[in-house]
Enzyme design. Structure first.
Site, PDB file in Angstrom:
ATOM      1  N   ALA A  12      -7.271  -3.517 -33.850  1.00  0.00           N
ATOM      2  CA  ALA A  12      -7.167  -3.564 -32.384  1.00  0.00           C
ATOM      3  C   ALA A  12      -6.288  -4.699 -31.877  1.00  0.00           C
ATOM      4  CB  ALA A  12      -8.575  -3.663 -31.789  1.00  0.00           C
ATOM      5  N   GLY A  14      -3.406  -5.342 -33.376  1.00  0.00           N
ATOM      6  CA  GLY A  14      -2.081  -5.073 -33.944  1.00  0.00           C
ATOM      7  C   GLY A  14      -1.135  -4.462 -32.928  1.00  0.00           C
ATOM      8  N   SER A  17      -2.030  -0.860 -31.368  1.00  0.00           N
ATOM      9  CA  SER A  17      -3.153  -0.974 -30.432  1.00  0.00           C
ATOM     10  C   SER A  17      -2.740  -1.645 -29.132  1.00  0.00           C
ATOM     11  CB  SER A  17      -4.301  -1.750 -31.085  1.00  0.00           C
ATOM     12  OG  SER A  17      -4.803  -0.994 -32.154  1.00  0.00           O
ATOM     13  N   ARG A  92       4.370  -0.829 -43.545  1.00  0.00           N
ATOM     14  CA  ARG A  92       5.406  -1.096 -44.553  1.00  0.00           C
ATOM     15  C   ARG A  92       6.522  -1.928 -43.942  1.00  0.00           C
ATOM     16  NH1 ARG A  92       9.292   4.221 -45.350  1.00  0.00           N
ATOM     17  NH2 ARG A  92       9.073   5.039 -43.235  1.00  0.00           N
ATOM     18  N   ARG A  98       6.054   4.736 -47.612  1.00  0.00           N
ATOM     19  CA  ARG A  98       4.704   4.607 -47.041  1.00  0.00           C
ATOM     20  C   ARG A  98       3.642   4.595 -48.143  1.00  0.00           C
ATOM     21  NH1 ARG A  98       7.180   8.394 -43.667  1.00  0.00           N
ATOM     22  NH2 ARG A  98       7.651   7.651 -41.562  1.00  0.00           N
ATOM     23  N   ASN A 105      -4.017  -0.529 -48.864  1.00  0.00           N
ATOM     24  CA  ASN A 105      -4.757   0.013 -47.708  1.00  0.00           C
ATOM     25  C   ASN A 105      -5.926   0.924 -48.066  1.00  0.00           C
ATOM     26  OD1 ASN A 105      -3.225  -1.347 -45.827  1.00  0.00           O
ATOM     27  ND2 ASN A 105      -1.823   0.362 -45.441  1.00  0.00           N
ATOM     28  N   ASN A 131      -1.118   3.985 -42.602  1.00  0.00           N
ATOM     29  CA  ASN A 131      -0.389   4.656 -43.686  1.00  0.00           C
ATOM     30  C   ASN A 131      -0.888   4.299 -45.083  1.00  0.00           C
ATOM     31  OD1 ASN A 131       1.523   6.381 -42.522  1.00  0.00           O
ATOM     32  ND2 ASN A 131       2.710   4.633 -41.813  1.00  0.00           N
ATOM     33  N   ASP A 159       5.855  12.766 -35.860  1.00  0.00           N
ATOM     34  CA  ASP A 159       6.931  13.564 -36.461  1.00  0.00           C
ATOM     35  C   ASP A 159       7.228  14.796 -35.601  1.00  0.00           C
ATOM     36  OD1 ASP A 159       6.859  11.904 -38.937  1.00  0.00           O
ATOM     37  OD2 ASP A 159       4.851  12.757 -39.049  1.00  0.00           O
ATOM     38  N   ARG A 162       9.141  13.655 -32.667  1.00  0.00           N
ATOM     39  CA  ARG A 162      10.504  13.285 -33.077  1.00  0.00           C
ATOM     40  C   ARG A 162      11.362  14.542 -33.207  1.00  0.00           C
ATOM     41  NH1 ARG A 162       8.456   8.853 -37.593  1.00  0.00           N
ATOM     42  NH2 ARG A 162       8.647   7.032 -36.225  1.00  0.00           N
ATOM     43  N   HIS A 187       2.869  12.926 -43.999  1.00  0.00           N
ATOM     44  CA  HIS A 187       3.612  12.009 -43.116  1.00  0.00           C
ATOM     45  C   HIS A 187       4.382  11.039 -44.030  1.00  0.00           C
ATOM     46  CE1 HIS A 187       4.717   9.347 -39.894  1.00  0.00           C
ATOM     47  NE2 HIS A 187       4.069   8.349 -40.445  1.00  0.00           N
TER      48      HIS A 187
END
Ligand code: NAD
Ligand code: LMR
Length: 330
Positions: A12, A14, A17, A92, A98, A105, A131, A159, A162, A187
């Site tokens: 939260a 980061g 967030s 990353r 990723r 992680n 990720n 994605d 995008r 992803h």
């Protein structure tokens, strides 16, 4: 006044967030008549930074924000929670893939899966963004055996958006003119953004652009967009667009696709039921419709060229390799 819903966000303090929380509190996801309580999870050393974010949230005086629970304890963050955004994870840097993040992680998601299993509302919706998102979703879901696997999805909407943005630009059209975009698979760079069924103002996209542009520009640009953003932002990965994708995916999952901006379908990584021959149990991005009650259905029987089939298999293969690498956490 409706009863407040409990919404947890991890990571939260980061980057993502910092955009996401303010959009949640303003009513963009759950509606402008739905009060919320934000339950914000961070690691202990980041609690000071989190306190700064809490101060800013309070300084916005959002009418819908009826409480904030900052914590470093997942059992507190997820207590009776209705909606969860699992964002907190290492991003990353330049030159990384990723799935290089899997090792650092993966443990986060096994621990958080267990905590969700113990205390979340049984109808919780959990959107995994950290990720590598699809495999982290698999880890979370498998560590929460008492929750319905349909409670979990990984984020494909960045994605998907995008792809829409690129196609609209190429055709001199607007994002809202583009329909039926699909992102299949992981992803990651192996994802397959597929224009076969896409339309622009009702006209087949493939009749408006040539095969060379699709193969040499469109597909690789969507596949590598995350890395390009990191390069251009001096090492920082996408944040506002990622938060926007989380808003889009959770909103569509909550109110249904018919009422969302994507009245056709959205791309969403959900547990595979074997549709299109994709191995059951993998979290794979499919085109889906969502009912107003939040029931997700994979769009069936779409025609696929030999090229599409091959691309779909390649991204499935990568997901199997990622799964096998973290088998000890499942
Ligand atoms: P960031 O480094 O700015 O923030 C991550 C935050 O998570 C940090 O504040 C960190 O302290 C916190 N954190 C770490 N471990 C935690 C834990 N166990 N519990 C709670 N919080 C924890 O990173 P960011 O830019 O916000 O990105 C977050 C993640 O989202 C990264 O893994 C990134 O690669 C990923 N991401 C995914 C997509 C997507 O489309 N799926 C898009 C963009 C970014
Ligand atoms: C993205 O697609 O922008 C994110 O997954 C961040 C990244 O590492 O590419």
């Amino acid at each position: 006044m409706k009863t407040p819903v409990n919404v947890a966000v991890t990571g939260a303090a980061g980057q993502i967030s910092y955009s996401l929380l303010f959009r949640l509190a303003s009513g963009e996801v759950f509606g402008n008549d739905q009060p919320i309580i934000l339950r914000l999870l961070e690691v202990t050393p980041a609690l000071h930074r989190l306190n700064g974010v809490v101060m800013e949230l309070n300084d916005c005086a959002y009418h819908l924000l009826q409480g904030i629970v900052p914590t470093d304890d997942a059992l507190v963050a997820f207590d009776k929670v209705d909606y969860v955004f699992l964002v907190g994870a290492k991003p990353r840097g330049p030159g990384m893939k990723r799935n290089d993040l899997l090792e650092c992680n993966a443990e986060i998601f096994s621990a958080q899966g267990k905590a969700l299993n113990a205390v979340a509302n049984p109808n919780v919706k959990v959107l995994i963004t950290g990720n590598p998102a699809n495999t982290n979703a698999l880890i979370t879901q498998r560590n929460a055996p008492d929750l319905d696997p349909k409670c979990f999805s990984a984020m494909s909407m960045l994605d998907h958006n995008r792809g829409i943005g690129l196609l609209a630009e190429k055709c001199n059209a607007r994002a809202e003119d583009v329909r039926n975009m699909i992102v299949w698979g992981n992803h990651s760079e192996s994802q397959y953004p597929d224009l076969t069924h896409a339309t622009v103002k009702g006209v087949s996209a493939l009749s408006l652009v040539n095969d060379e542009w699709v193969a040499n520009e469109f597909v690789p640009t969507v596949q590598h967009r995350g890395a390009k953003v990191i390069e251009e932002r001096g090492g920082l990965s996408s944040a506002a667009s990622a938060a926007n994708a989380a808003v889009c995916q959770m909103r569509s999952w909550t109110i249904g696709t018919a009422k969302s901006d994507w009245s056709d379908w959205i791309s969403m990584a959900v547990i595979s039921d074997g549709s299109y021959g994709i191995e059951k149990g993998l979290f794979y991005s499919f085109p889906v419709k969502v009912s107003p009650e939040g029931e997700v259905t994979i769009i069936q029987d779409l025609e696929r060229s030999e090229f599409s089939r091959q691309c779909m298999l390649e991204t499935e293969q990568e997901l199997k390799i990622e799964r096998d690498a973290i088998a000890h956490l499942l």
